[in-house]
Design a protein around this motif. Sequence first.
Motif, short mmCIF file in Angstrom:
data_model
loop_
_atom_site.label_atom_id
_atom_site.label_comp_id
_atom_site.label_asym_id
_atom_site.label_seq_id
_atom_site.Cartn_x
_atom_site.Cartn_y
_atom_site.Cartn_z
N SER A 138 0.82 -1.22 0.00
CA SER A 138 0.00 0.00 0.00
C SER A 138 0.84 1.26 0.00
CB SER A 138 -0.94 0.01 1.21
OG SER A 138 -1.77 -1.12 1.21
N GLU A 180 -4.07 4.79 1.91
CA GLU A 180 -4.49 3.91 0.83
C GLU A 180 -5.52 2.88 1.32
OE1 GLU A 180 -3.90 4.34 -2.21
OE2 GLU A 180 -2.35 5.88 -2.07
N SER A 184 -9.31 2.63 -0.12
CA SER A 184 -9.77 1.37 -0.71
C SER A 184 -11.02 0.84 0.00
CB SER A 184 -8.66 0.33 -0.65
OG SER A 184 -8.33 0.01 0.70
N LYS A 185 -11.20 1.17 1.28
CA LYS A 185 -12.38 0.75 2.03
C LYS A 185 -13.53 1.74 1.90
CE LYS A 185 -10.46 -2.94 3.77
NZ LYS A 185 -10.94 -4.31 3.43
#
Length: 347
Positions: A138, A180, A184-185
């Motif tokens: 990440s 990151e 991404s979540k």
Amino acid sequence: RGEGGVFGRSGKAFRSEPADGHSVTRRRRVRLRLACIRESRMAAPTPTTASAAALLCLALSLPAALAHTSSALARCRTRVSHVPRRAVGALPRRNTNGIAIRRTGRRPGGGWAARAEAEEDPRAGLVALGYDPDLIESAKGSRWDAQNQRWIRDESAKWGDVLVRPTYGRPYVIWPAVYEVLVSKNLQSIPPAHAQEQMKNGAILLDIREDVEFQEYHASGARHVALFERLDPPNTPLGIFYKLGYALVGVTPTDYNPNFAQQVLRVAGSKDRPIIVYCGYGGYLDQTTKTRLDKYPEGYRDPERAFGWESRSLRAAFELINAGFSNVVHMEGGLGKWSAQGLGTER
């Protein structure tokens, strides 16, 4: 000025020879030389002053030297991992152009990459702390700009480890890797008014600031679990220097609360319950700046916001998501925006 003489009132050079055989010019030169010697002695520092200045410089530089020596020894010291060797061997091993793990004695460069090579596997350290070992991936494309004190985008940058291991306290993940994961979540940031409406539907408004800050004042109806706790360095020479340094600047040393997720679970009762986290000012994940709307109607990408803006509440959201909480929301603006909108505070 004539040869060996001085100018008289008539402007002509003269040279007089008194009875003792010494010229006026020579006497004047001697007097001037003695005067210069006296002035230089007056301007020069006395041995006591020079010694005091040297001792003061030594006292000021000693803590930094000890800290540098301690960090250098910590990088060279082999750490014992709490993960079984078989579990470490099962973790994926990737060699990213010689920066990741190699069991060799050569250590190119410094920083996290060199520290990763000194250990057996950096992913083992992430697993020991309960993190996903793929967090290393990440952090790709990020680099710390020491000159401007910020994180910037650099596609050629790769990391051998994403854990920062301070001299005292729990290791923590660097901010680009946290950013990151939150992106991404799809972490949502809601305004304070919306957070107050969700509280009526059963959501928990969680204040993650320190105990002293919460006792001073907090949002009405908020629950409290501190993300950071007080750090007490040991009474070693280096630890005492740390305490004195923090006392001189008026700062209380803190460390991550190792039981943060468990304490939040006791407050919420379930990992599926909606939790709205907030801190003092909130932070953000947005990379655009909305100024000069006449020229940039939709805003523009700001290099200062390459990774948003780090905050305690965003790190708390990362810790909760990593612990398995499925409904975590971030309140934008923090307590400052909440109180500015007049939504009510209490002690």
